[in-house]
Design a protein around this motif. Structure first.
Motif, short mmCIF file in Angstrom:
data_model
loop_
_atom_site.label_atom_id
_atom_site.label_comp_id
_atom_site.label_asym_id
_atom_site.label_seq_id
_atom_site.Cartn_x
_atom_site.Cartn_y
_atom_site.Cartn_z
N VAL A 1 44.15 43.63 59.29
CA VAL A 1 44.39 43.71 57.85
C VAL A 1 43.13 44.19 57.13
CG1 VAL A 1 46.15 41.90 57.79
CG2 VAL A 1 43.74 41.29 57.52
N THR A 2 43.35 44.85 55.99
CA THR A 2 42.30 45.14 55.01
C THR A 2 42.58 44.26 53.81
OG1 THR A 2 41.96 47.41 55.72
CG2 THR A 2 41.33 46.87 53.46
N PHE A 3 41.58 43.44 53.42
CA PHE A 3 41.84 42.56 52.28
C PHE A 3 40.62 42.49 51.36
CE2 PHE A 3 40.17 39.69 55.51
CZ PHE A 3 39.28 38.90 54.82
N VAL A 4 40.91 42.09 50.09
CA VAL A 4 39.90 42.02 49.04
C VAL A 4 40.07 40.71 48.30
CG1 VAL A 4 39.01 43.05 46.91
CG2 VAL A 4 39.91 44.53 48.73
N TYR A 5 38.91 39.99 48.09
CA TYR A 5 38.88 38.84 47.18
C TYR A 5 38.24 39.34 45.89
CZ TYR A 5 39.49 36.00 51.44
OH TYR A 5 39.94 35.45 52.60
N MET A 6 39.01 39.37 44.78
CA MET A 6 38.50 39.92 43.52
C MET A 6 38.55 38.86 42.43
SD MET A 6 39.99 43.09 41.28
CE MET A 6 39.67 44.25 42.58
N PRO A 7 37.39 38.60 41.72
CA PRO A 7 37.40 37.61 40.63
C PRO A 7 38.08 38.16 39.39
CG PRO A 7 35.25 38.66 40.77
CD PRO A 7 36.05 39.20 41.92
N ILE A 8 38.79 37.28 38.68
CA ILE A 8 39.39 37.63 37.39
C ILE A 8 38.71 36.74 36.35
CG2 ILE A 8 41.51 37.71 36.01
CD1 ILE A 8 43.08 37.99 38.63
N LYS A 9 38.00 37.38 35.40
CA LYS A 9 37.14 36.64 34.47
C LYS A 9 37.72 36.62 33.06
CE LYS A 9 33.01 38.02 37.05
NZ LYS A 9 31.69 38.69 36.99
N ASP A 10 37.32 35.60 32.29
CA ASP A 10 37.71 35.57 30.88
C ASP A 10 36.71 36.37 30.06
OD1 ASP A 10 35.42 34.02 30.69
OD2 ASP A 10 36.48 32.13 30.37
N THR A 11 36.88 36.37 28.75
CA THR A 11 36.02 37.20 27.88
C THR A 11 34.58 36.74 27.90
OG1 THR A 11 36.64 35.78 26.00
CG2 THR A 11 37.92 37.80 26.34
N GLY B 1 33.03 35.90 30.61
CA GLY B 1 32.47 36.23 31.92
C GLY B 1 32.63 35.13 32.94
N ARG B 2 33.40 34.07 32.64
CA ARG B 2 33.63 32.98 33.59
C ARG B 2 34.82 33.31 34.49
NH1 ARG B 2 32.52 30.17 28.70
NH2 ARG B 2 34.75 30.20 28.25
N VAL B 3 34.71 33.01 35.78
CA VAL B 3 35.79 33.29 36.73
C VAL B 3 36.92 32.27 36.52
CG1 VAL B 3 36.41 33.51 39.15
CG2 VAL B 3 34.15 34.24 38.38
N GLN B 4 38.10 32.76 36.17
CA GLN B 4 39.26 31.89 35.96
C GLN B 4 40.22 31.94 37.14
OE1 GLN B 4 39.61 29.88 33.15
NE2 GLN B 4 37.50 30.56 32.82
N LYS B 5 40.43 33.13 37.70
CA LYS B 5 41.36 33.33 38.80
C LYS B 5 40.68 34.16 39.88
CE LYS B 5 44.68 31.59 36.12
NZ LYS B 5 45.28 30.25 36.34
N VAL B 6 41.29 34.15 41.06
CA VAL B 6 40.86 35.03 42.15
C VAL B 6 42.10 35.75 42.65
CG1 VAL B 6 39.86 35.20 44.45
CG2 VAL B 6 38.93 33.57 42.80
N ALA B 7 42.05 37.08 42.67
CA ALA B 7 43.15 37.88 43.20
C ALA B 7 42.84 38.24 44.65
CB ALA B 7 43.34 39.14 42.38
N VAL B 8 43.83 38.01 45.52
CA VAL B 8 43.71 38.37 46.94
C VAL B 8 44.64 39.56 47.18
CG1 VAL B 8 43.93 37.59 49.32
CG2 VAL B 8 43.23 35.98 47.54
#
Length: 938
Positions: free
Chosen positions: A619-629, A631-638
């Motif tokens: 597999v090729t996979f990415v852990y990407m942070p999703i931040k609020d305005t 700059g704090r990480v709220q979610k992580v997209a896989v």
């Protein structure tokens, strides 16, 4: 103990000796002149030297009459100079006197010194006198005691040198400064008494000068005191002349002026600070005489002119006649009461216009409480007065504006009827009634359709509690054009209270936000569509809560790759369904959630339990942070893309090719032995070719699938983003005045959509690099670099970058891909520049044999030699511990707020170089720039 048994006092003989007795013994008189009255206080011996009786008046002007006429000018000049602060203060004159009572001619020598305050004001002028008509020598042992008696009580340092620079006398103050005694110090030179070499040499030269010129010398020097530390001293060396006119010794006096010097420096700094403050002020600063008839000083910036003769008449001429009486009355009252003068009045400015000034003056009183002078300031307050006048006018206009306000305003009575007392035009338009149909009517009579919607109950609650009611985007059904229509309003009910805090009425404020609400709902619908598209994307996507890594959302593609059901995933900690791979990637996921850095990995091999069975997948996979305005990480997209089929097929083909290559080598060895075996081999090769064709077909189909995904990314994902951006632009252009703070949210939404669009485009570019077929041919790297620099011309001009390009080779490759390679490398060199530093970029090339490649460099294709192309910059650089990450997808070493980008550019560079059979690496240190090195086969 009897008097004869008492021990000697511990003080020195010089300290115990009576000064009056010492003066009498030496035949010396003492005198002091008052600088203020010019009266002279003389002892009996001084009067005798002038031939005056003891009770004779001793005013200086009377005494000077008994100085020989030929000596009067000489004496007056010497006294005046000694009393001048610019002099050294010393006075020493020998002159003739004519006895006032006995008429006797005497030669006398008057010696003295003037003393000045730190401000330079003369505070004292005193000294000694002796008759030199028939001088009598004083024995040496008596002379020492006399010196001690005279100098013991003075804080000044008094001393004498012989012509060999040895001390022959030092008073107690000097011995204390040295921390020494008479026995240890007298007869010793400067160095022996602790003077530094430079200090001793300087004084020896000065002693030589006094001996040579027979004139005193004066100077300042700093040297250490035994207990007080380093101090500053003012000293005088004077010649002691014998009867033959020869200098037989040097007398010296030294005064500690450290405190005065420090005070003078502090005073100078204070005066300079005050002067700077005054000159920087926009006010006039002045001093005025006690009666306000004379302005003594005028500094600072002034809004008047003609300051040649500043006085009260001059001041009044700049005051309009109507205000002059008020000003003079205030001045006279301040003078009479000795109190602060404060007044704001009109003034005629330099351009003839009428302005306003605020004047304030403080009386400075002497010790008797009388006014010495006035210290005052005058401020130009024209703008403030005009602003106040304008504010009053604005308040008057505001009442008119309320009537014309685009916000619905109305007032209701505080009784049960809730009668309309007033309503502005916009309120009438909001409820689709003329104002005259509202005022004087109860609420439910004027607006019967709102009955049952609860507004009358809310109003009565506000009246009962006195608490305002505020609500946003309230839905209201209003009768318009004969039918009910739903509108949305921001609503506020503000109680108007009386003096006893009772509610007297209600102020209603209603703002029509119908269009904003409808627009937002359209945007939310578009966002929902975008979420639906993402969830239906062919790439596996899962959304995790960054705080606890619990799975919140998964799409169908993620469920398929995971081999788990929806119920087995949703609400679970991420490593519960994927426990078998947690030891390898849990730390990376935690860093993404905590530090906000993207992590990605390509075609990784893992064993995953899917559908209850362990499977080996790629597999090729990415852990990407999703931040609020903020700059704090709220979610992580896989993001997950399974490559098992492609990797398996590629490896199978590679194994088959290797196997067939080995078999072909064996067959070639046996080819000479038998034609039958050759025929059999040909058949076998035909079968191999068929298998290779099948494998190529499968690879082509895989590439076609990736191309189809690229089309979906570029079209299906971009289209809703374009709609979001279009709707946002329309809202900003048409309703920005009504949105208020909502414009900020639209701008943030537009920025997020723009970043998403850029990310999709970069993923598309990376996908195309990975799947497109090469269009190879001879390519001039010099031509490619020149094309890229032309594209970057605007950035180069804005940053003032200096780009140096050495001769570059021509290679066999794909021009489009190579342009992307150098576009990303040169754009990064310009982007990651240091603030306030002119960017400098070098592009150069070389050649090296394959066996000279650096350790760890493994090109994708073997060659006997490689081109080495370097792109060197002086930018921010990076820590080489991140070298294995920078060429991966979505890897960023800097925050988005610092440097924009998606983190895909260097991954594209790595893919292009690999496609061309080469390798890429980099070297750098933080703040030292970076060098990217590309190796391409010759």
């Amino acid at each position: 103990m009897t008097g004869s048994d008492k021990p000697f006092d511990k003080k020195t003989l010089g300290e115990r000796l009576d000064v009056h007795f010492a003066l009498q013994a030496a035949g010396l008189g003492a005198w002091e002149m008052d600088p203020q009255t010019n009266h002279v206080q003389w002892d009996d011996r001084c009067r005798e030297l002038f031939g005056l009786a003891k009770d004779h008046i001793v005013a200086y002007q009377q005494a000077v009459q008994h100085i020989h006429p030929e000596d009067i000018d000489q004496v007056n000049k010497a006294i005046n100079w000694a009393m001048n602060p610019e002099s050294d203060g010393f006075y020493d004159q020998t002159f003739r006197t004519l006895g006032a009572d006995d008429g006797q001619l005497r030669w006398v020598r008057f010696q003295g010194r003037a003393y000045f305050s730190e401000a330079g004001k003369l505070s004292r002028f005193a000294g000694i006198a002796q008759e030199v008509t028939q001088p009598q020598p004083i024995p040496a042992h008596r002379q020492q005691r006399i010196y001690e008696a005279i100098t013991a009580s003075t804080p000044d340092l008094v001393y004498a040198f012989d012509l060999s620079y040895r001390f022959t006398y030092a008073n107690q103050a000097l011995l204390a400064m040295w921390g020494s005694t008479w026995e240890k110090a007298i007869g010793k030179g400067l160095l022996e008494n602790g003077y530094e070499p430079w200090h001793a040499q300087m004084h020896e030269r000065e002693i030589d000068q006094v001996v040579a010129t027979k004139q005193p010398i004066r100077g300042e020097v700093a040297f250490p005191h035994a207990t007080l530390g380093r101090r500053i001293y003012d000293y005088v060396f004077a010649p002691i002349v014998n009867e033959k006119g020869e200098v037989e010794a040097i007398a010296g006096t030294t005064r500690d002026i450290t405190d005065r010097k420090r005070a003078e420096a502090a005073l100078k700094v204070s005066e300079e600070r005050f002067r700077s403050f005054v000159m920087a002020s926009s006010d006039v600063v002045y001093t005025m005489s006690a009666d306000w008839r004379q302005m003594n000083q005028l500094v600072g910036k002034t809004f008047l002119t003609d300051t040649q003769q500043p006085n009260r008449d001059w001041l009044l001429k700049y005051i309009p006649a109507t205000d002059q009486a008020q000003v003079e009355s205030a001045i006279e009252a301040a003078i009479a009461g000795k109190r602060v003068y404060e007044l704001e009045h009109r003034v005629i400015q330099a351009d003839g216009q009428i302005g306003w000034t605020f004047s304030r003056a403080v009386p400075i009183l002497d010790e008797q409480g009388q006014i010495l002078e006035w210290l005052g300031t005058a401020s130009d307050v024209t703008e403030q007065v005009q602003a106040l006048q304008q504010k009053e006018e604005s308040l008057r206009q505001l009442l008119t504006l309320f009537e014309q306000s685009p916000v619905g305003l109305a007032t209701l009575s505080a009784d049960d009827e809730l009668v309309f007392q007033w309503a502005n035009t916009f309120y009438g338009e909001l409820v689709a009634r003329p104002n005259q149909d509202l005022v004087g009517k109860p609420l439910l009579e004027a607006l019967p359709e709102i009955k049952g919607q609860g507004f009358d109950g809310i109003l009565k609650e506000v009246i009962a509690t006195g608490t305002p009611y505020i609500a946003l985007e309230v839905a209201v059904n209003i009768l318009r054009d004969g039918r009910l229509a739903t509108i949305y309003v921001d609503l506020a009910y503000q109680p108007r209270k009386g003096t006893q805090s009772e509610v007297e009425g209600i102020l209603v404020l209603a703002t029509d936000v119908t269009q904003q609400v409808r627009s937002r709902k359209e945007i939310e619908a578009s966002q929902q569509l975008l979420r639906d598209l993402v969830l239906s994307a062919p790439i596996g996507i899962s959304i995790l809560n960054a705080a606890d890594l619990v799975i919140e959302t998964v799409n169908d593609a993620f469920i398929e790759v995971a081999g788990k059901t929806y119920e087995q995933l949703i609400g679970q900690h991420y490593w519960v369904p994927f426990a078998e791979v947690a030891p390898y990637y849990a730390d990376a996921l935690s860093r993404v959630a905590q530090e906000g850095e993207t992590f990605s990995i390509n075609e990784v091999e893992m064993r995953l339990i899917r559908h209850g069975q362990e499977e080996l997948i790629y597999v090729t996979f990415v852990y990407m942070p999703i931040k609020d305005t903020a700059g704090r990480v709220q979610k992580v997209a896989v993001w997950v893309l399974e490559n098992t089929h492609q990797v398996t097929q590629r490896r199978k083909i590679e194994e088959q090719v290797q196997q067939r290559t080995e078999e072909l080598a064996a067959a070639n060895e046996e080819l000479a032995a038998t034609n039958e075996e050759l025929a059999g081999s040909n058949e076998e090769y035909a079968a191999i070719n068929e298998e290779l064709e099948e494998a190529n077909f499968l690879l082509n189909r895989s590439n076609d699938n990736l191309q189809q995904f690229a089309y979906v990314a570029s079209h299906d994902l971009q289209e809703p983003l374009r709609k979001v951006q279009s709707f946002g632009d329309l809202l900003t252009q048409q309703y920005s005045d009504q949105l208020g703070e909502g414009v900020t949210y639209l701008e943030r939404m537009q920025a997020a959509a723009s970043r998403m669009s850029g990310l999709i485009k970069d993923l598309l570019a990376y996908s195309r690099i990975s799947t497109q077929r090469d269009s190879r041919g001879p390519v001039s790297l010099a031509s490619i670099v020149q094309t890229v620099l032309t594209d970057l011309d605007l950035v180069i001009e804005e940053t003032g970058a200096q780009v140096e390009v050495s001769p570059l080779p021509t290679i066999d490759g794909d021009r489009s891909q190579l342009e992307q390679l150098f576009q990303n490398l040169l754009a990064n060199a310009l982007k990651f520049r240091q603030p306030e530093v002119t960017p400098r970029i070098q592009v150069k090339a070389g050649w090296l044999a394959a066996d000279h490649l650096p350790i760890g460099i493994k090109p994708a294709r073997k060659s006997i030699a490689y081109h080495r192309i370097e792109v060197i910059d002086n930018g921010v650089g990076f820590d080489e511990k991140y070298l294995d990450r920078i060429f991966q997808v979505f890897q960023r070493l800097h925050g988005k707020s610092q440097f924009a980008g998606s983190g895909i550019g260097l991954a594209i560079c790595e893919k292009v170089v690999t496609n061309h059979g080469g390798a890429i690496t980099a070297s750098s240190q933080p703040g030292q720039g970076a060098t990217f090195i590309v190796y391409l086969p010759v």
